[in-house]
Scaffold this motif. Structure first.
Motif: not given
Lengths: 787, 407
Positions: B127, B389, B78, B115, B131-132, B384-385, B135-136
């Protein structure tokens, strides 16, 4: 690096923004200062506190229980030992769903497999002890208690009426007659039970086997009722441990049942999260109630004990001796050395993870097994003594006769060969934990089964005390041939009355237990001489036996009288000397004191300290310490005088006028004992002065070359020759090798003699006379008695 | 300073930068780069990431029983992906984000809506496709809100506009709150407030809003006090008129008294405090944290990674890492002064606010001075996300800075 750089020549609008940015900028610094400050507080200021909490998370101290020492009799028979037991434990912090686990455990505990294993285990227990009998007795007592309560209410009414009529003399604090009768029944039940079991040993495979089987099945039936446990009960136990990281013991089982449960748990780890079955030692007494009082009981350490014993390394929830030898040798110091029955628990410190898996063993300290004891007790003699005592109590005919005690001492060493107290205690019940039935029995306020009556109970010893007077008389230089006339003319007040004996010398006086002789002789030599010999015999003092809760008894002296009385009674009067010479008045003695007195006579004045524990052994059987005979006191008297006393006591059992003649006929000539009977007035309010007497007997055998000395007191046993002396005879027989077979004969003897009582006795008939006299004499006259 | 002198010094600097970045003058102009790259801040950033790798290697060692290196490899991966994003975002001229104001807002809201409806997760729909989006959305909304405020700069003093701008942020915040994700929605609120403050929104309205929020928080705690009998008894259920779930309310309640539910809601915080406190001055050593390695502290490679740092490395190292974080964040913040425009200033303030709030909330939670909200520690917590971000967020600051006024 973090020096704030700000641009030059900004516009007014920009300056405003920059100002606000600066606020944010400083705010960030403040926030970080807070964080670092908090970090400092937790890690540096409070660090140690969190370290210990972290340690308590990861370190588990597993106690490796020390094996409690074994107790053997003088022949190596096991009297007390530690058997493995299994306890089912749960770590609640490992369990997500306590409710589901409680459900599973309840099912497991009530499952057929466990039930079967339990049943077979219970069978073993039932066969090796008579605890069920005691439970039955307690059941009866329980019922009687309720009934007595009911009747007490009625009684009260009646008594109130009686009081109105002027005839109310009954003492309400004593047992009500109905209650007495029922306690008598209870004792009789014990008698029957023991009689039947001894009969069974005789007949072996006949009908007795079937009845025993039936008894056991009945016992199992009553016990299995509480082996089932509901989910709710399990949950209640589990909930006590919520929030704790320690294990909760849900149930304990015998080894075999525990193994069965451990297997089931191991097969289905998902069903039983956080459940562990661990082995623990439990105290076991293979002979059941025999010697129960001397061995004592074990139980969870009490708060006061813990306070005293923390410094020796004891901790909460330890099992420690609560009475008897178990308590006396729990932590015993002699000559700077410490001996301990319990030994020292070992510890294994392990590191665990959050699921209690052991990651690492940090340290291990092996347990040190407890010291073992080798007693001076002879199990065979002990069993016969107890059986005999129970039979005599049951056959005493007085409903008040519920207890008694006896002791047999080795005259060469002072070692106690047998010591009995009735009613019995089965220490197994305490080790296992008392059921409500057993609590009813053991804490019965009148039966007091837990009390070792041989050392903890004091009684007036009656005529047996005349041996003290006899010794004092000879010591004062009185010739044994000096005669005193005992006839109605000489029974003047305040002398206690007597039967007609005519002219009596020392020998006649002892054999016939002549009150007048001893009273007059005591008066002649004076109370000082009498008291000093009494003290030398050990009366009024603890014998120093290695058992807890011994009482001193009381040997009244002029000083004692002055301190404990008022008015006229502050002075020592001549009748005080009279009564003391016969073991009445304020005199209070224990059975161990009487036995020690008999042993001292047998030893020609050398008084040895009585003891029960001969040697202390390590766990491999090596002797660490052995007890040597200890001379406590010596009564200086010529051997000729001692022979005179022995000769006189021999007369008691063999002379034509002896109070206990014919009783020891079955002991052959060389084993012929010497003894002295006593029939002691209790001096308790509410007792009938003529019929409610304690039966006392002291003696030693063989008279020529004494080996053992004996004392027995049967509460409300009546004449000593008809109660305590029988226990003596049975005990001597057992000790000298008249084994089980003669047991049956003994019982026959007993029943024959009690049925023949009236026709057999001539002294007793005199008692009837005195009963008539009793009506018009004062209290002091009534106090006297004879056989 | 004369114009010539400045020119010549500029030339010198540019020559240096040319050597460093190997970027032609033409490329730089095309990308709007006027300023030098801040290698010091980038170095601090790289150091922070390096430390995070070390921490992750011990924190995640026992997180997956059959593959102890799984989380470490994913973390490194990541960082690698994040670095690609970092370069791309840095080189991209931030001013061009203004062109996507409407489209961007719609995309963010739709993503969050999807989501909310189709998302997965343990007790919350957070999720989607691994991905979340929330977060982005944090970074995206900072840029969009900055653009929105920049566009309406003249109306900032209007009370109506301030409320309107709050409504603009309220839609994505509400969608995240409903997932439910209290922590992230709180980040949105904090970021919004900081950005409005820096932008210079109408003071009265601004003050009133802050007052209302404070009152609301106070009411929640007072209610909790009543419902839990003085923070002693667990809540039996939701409180009807407070739009929070029972577990969220319990988290707030155990913030006051962790022992009231020591084995459930309070367990994390108690174990985390033990982990932090027992680290002492020097820590228990790399890989030797008993709270972590014995699994007494759950989620120690994600939300509670700070406890791992403090337990295993002790006060000195942990304080040093916090200082490193602070210096790094202050240096990012400092770039706001030199942004070329209002838009850039707002972006940097928003990102700084986001970072500092997450760090303070996460570290404070581990030490028991903030309630548990489940916010990750930027660059340290596994995720990861979040990593990508956050790196994009830092890159945005660099993007603004490169195109800013001269330092």
């Amino acid at each position: 690096m973090i020096k704030l750089k700000r641009p030059q020549g900004a516009t007014v609008a920009q300056e405003k923004i920059n100002k606000r940015l600066l606020v944010i900028y400083l705010f960030i610094i403040v926030l970080f200062v807070i964080l670092v400050g908090r970090l400092f507080f937790m890690q540096v200021v409070k660090g140690q506190e969190y370290v210990s909490r972290s340690d308590s998370n990861i370190y588990r101290t597993i106690t490796l229980p020390a094996r409690r020492g074994t107790i053997y009799d003088r022949n190596g028979n096991v009297l007390a030992s530690s058997q493995p037991y299994m306890s089912v434990q749960v770590y609640p912090n490992e369990v997500e769903d306590l409710d589901a686990l409680a459900d599973q455990l309840a099912k497991l505990f009530s499952s057929d497999e466990v039930f079967e294993a339990e049943q077979s285990a219970r069978k073993n227990i039932a066969q090796s002890s008579l605890s069920e009998t005691i439970a039955n007795v307690s059941k009866q007592v329980q019922e009687q208690k309720k009934e007595a309560e009911r009747e007490a209410a009625e009684k009260e009414k009646e008594q109130a009426e009686e009081a109105k009529n002027g005839g109310g003399t009954a003492d309400t604090s004593a047992l009500t007659p109905t209650e007495k009768a029922r306690l008598g029944e209870a004792a009789a039940a014990v008698k029957q039970k023991s009689a039947s079991s001894s009969a069974e040993t005789e007949e072996e495979e006949n009908t007795s086997a079937e009845t025993e089987e039936d008894d056991i099945n009945a016992a199992i039936g009553s016990l299995t009722a509480n082996t089932k446990i509901s989910k709710k009960e399990v949950l209640e136990i589990l909930e006590t441990g919520i929030g704790s990281y320690n294990a909760i013991t849900v149930r304990t089982y015998t080894y075999e049942v525990g193994v069965t449960i451990a297997e089931i748990v191991a097969e289905n780890p998902d069903l039983y999260p956080g459940v562990y079955v661990s082995e623990e030692p439990m105290r076991s007494y293979p002979n059941g109630y025999y010697l129960g009082h001397v061995l004592g009981t074990v139980g969870k350490i009490t708060d006061t004990q813990l306070e005293k014993m923390t410094s020796y390394g004891y901790k909460i929830s330890d099992i420690v001796g609560q009475s008897g030898l178990e308590s006396y040798y729990e932590h015993y110091t002699e000559g700077g050395k410490v001996f301990s029955l319990s030994g020292q628990d070992g510890h294994r410190v392990v590191e665990v993870d959050a699921k209690n898996n052991i990651i690492d063993v940090i340290s291990e300290e092996a347990p040190v097994a407890g010291n073992s004891l080798e007693l001076t007790i002879d199990l065979n003699t002990q069993m016969h003594m107890e059986d005999s005592l129970k039979r005599v109590i049951a056959g005493a005919g007085n409903p008040k006769a519920i207890g008694g005690s006896a002791a047999l001492i080795d005259v060469d060493t002072g070692g106690v060969v047998a010591m009995a107290s009735a009613p019995s205690v089965d220490p197994n019940d305490f080790a296992r934990g008392l059921s409500s039935e057993e609590i009813d029995y053991y804490f019965h306020e009148k039966l007091k089964p837990q009390m070792n009556r041989a050392i903890t109970a004091g009684y007036p010893s009656g005529s047996t005390f005349k041996m003290v007077t006899a010794t004092a008389i000879l010591k004062a230089g009185v010739s044994p041939n000096d005669t005193i006339v005992c006839s109605e003319g000489s029974w003047a007040l305040p002398l206690a009355k007597c039967h007609w004996h005519g002219g009596v010398n020392f020998y006649n006086a002892v054999a016939a237990s002549c009150n007048i002789y001893f009273q007059k002789m005591a008066a002649r030599i004076g109370e000082e001489a009498l008291i000093s010999v009494g003290l030398q015999y050990g009366f009024g003092k603890k014998s120093g036996i290695d058992l807890p809760s011994e009482v001193t008894g009381l040997l009244p002296t002029p000083e004692w009288k002055a301190q404990n009385n008022t008015g006229w009674e502050k002075q020592w009067h001549i009748y005080d000397t009279y009564y003391m010479s016969m073991g009445q008045g304020a005199t209070v003695d224990t059975v161990i004191q009487l036995a020690s007195c008999a042993a001292t006579i047998a030893n020609h004045g050398v008084r040895l300290r009585p003891y029960v524990c001969q040697s202390i052994l390590d766990d491999e059987g090596n002797v660490l310490k052995t007890r040597e005979p200890e001379v406590v006191d010596t009564i200086e008297l010529d051997d000729a005088d001692w022979d005179t006393i022995t000769e006189a006591m021999r007369g008691v059992v063999s002379d034509g006028s002896g109070t206990a003649r014919n009783l020891f006929g079955s002991l052959s000539g060389t084993l012929m004992p010497a003894g002295k009977t006593g029939t002691a007035q209790t001096g308790l309010a509410g007792d009938n002065l003529e019929s409610d007497n304690h039966g006392v007997f002291i003696g030693f055998a063989p008279a020529d070359n004494p080996q053992v000395a004996f004392a027995c007191l049967v509460e409300y046993g009546g004449a000593g020759a008809k109660s305590a002396a029988y226990v003596c005879r049975d005990t001597f027989r057992a000790y000298f090798g008249y084994d089980v077979e003669s047991n049956i004969i003994l019982m026959d003897d007993l029943f024959v003699s009690s049925s023949q009582r009236d026709s057999d006795e001539d002294d007793e008939e005199d008692d009837e006379d005195s009963e008539e006299e009793a009506a018009d004499v004062n209290r002091y006259d009534l106090l006297s008695e004879d056989e | 300073m004369s114009t010539d002198a400045r020119k010549s010094s500029d030339q010198l600097k540019r020559a240096k930068q040319k050597r460093r970045l190997h970027m032609s003058q033409e490329t730089r102009r095309r990308r709007g780069i006027y300023n030098s790259f801040d290698w010091v801040t980038f170095g601090l950033f790289a150091l922070l990431l390096l430390v995070s790798v070390i921490v992750m290697s011990t924190a995640s060692a026992n997180a997956m029983s059959d593959d102890s290196g799984y989380y470490l490899r994913r973390h490194l991966f990541m960082i690698a992906v994040g670095f690609g994003v970092f370069v791309a975002v840095t080189l991209f001229d931030y001013r061009r984000y203004k062109d996507f104001l409407t489209q961007g807002y719609i995309i963010v809201c739709v993503m969050l809506l999807i989501t909310l409806i189709f998302g997965t997760g343990d007790g919350a729909n957070r999720w989607i496709f691994g991905v979340q989006p929330s977060e982005a959305a944090k970074v995206a909304m900072i840029v969009l809100f900055a653009a929105y405020l920049d566009q309406n700069r003249k109306r900032l003093k209007e009370p109506k506009f301030v409320l309107q701008s709050m409504g603009y942020m309220a839609i994505p915040t509400g969608l995240i709150f409903m997932e439910p994700d209290l922590g992230t929605s709180l980040v949105f609120i904090v970021v919004m407030l900081v950005m409005l403050y820096v932008a210079g929104a109408n003071r009265r309205v601004f003050g009133a809003v802050i007052g209302i929020m404070a009152a609301f928080i106070a009411i929640i705690f007072v209610t909790l006090f009543i419902y839990t009998k003085g923070f002693n008894e667990n809540l039996s259920g939701d409180i009807p008129w407070i739009p929070l779930h029972r577990y969220q309310l319990m988290r707030l309640a155990i913030f006051i008294n962790p022992d009231m539910d020591a084995l459930n809601t309070g367990y994390h915080i108690i174990q985390s405090k033990i982990a932090v406190g027992s680290g002492g001055l020097f820590g228990k050593g790399y890989g030797n944290g008993t709270q972590v390695q014995g699994n007494f502290l759950p989620e120690h490679h994600t939300d509670f990674i700070f406890s791992v740092i403090s337990e295993e490395f002790g006060f000195f190292v942990t304080a040093a890492i916090l200082c490193l974080f602070m210096v790094f964040l202050l240096r990012l913040m400092n770039k706001a002064f030199f942004a070329r425009d209002f838009f850039g200033t707002l972006i940097i303030s928003g990102i700084s606010a986001m970072m500092i709030f997450q760090v303070f909330e996460n570290v404070g939670m581990a030490m028991g001075i903030m309630p548990v909200t489940g916010l990750p520690l930027p660059f340290f917590s596994y995720g990861g996300t979040s990593m990508i971000t956050n790196m994009a967020a830092v890159a945005l600051v660099f993007s603004v800075s490169l195109r800013g006024r001269k330092v």
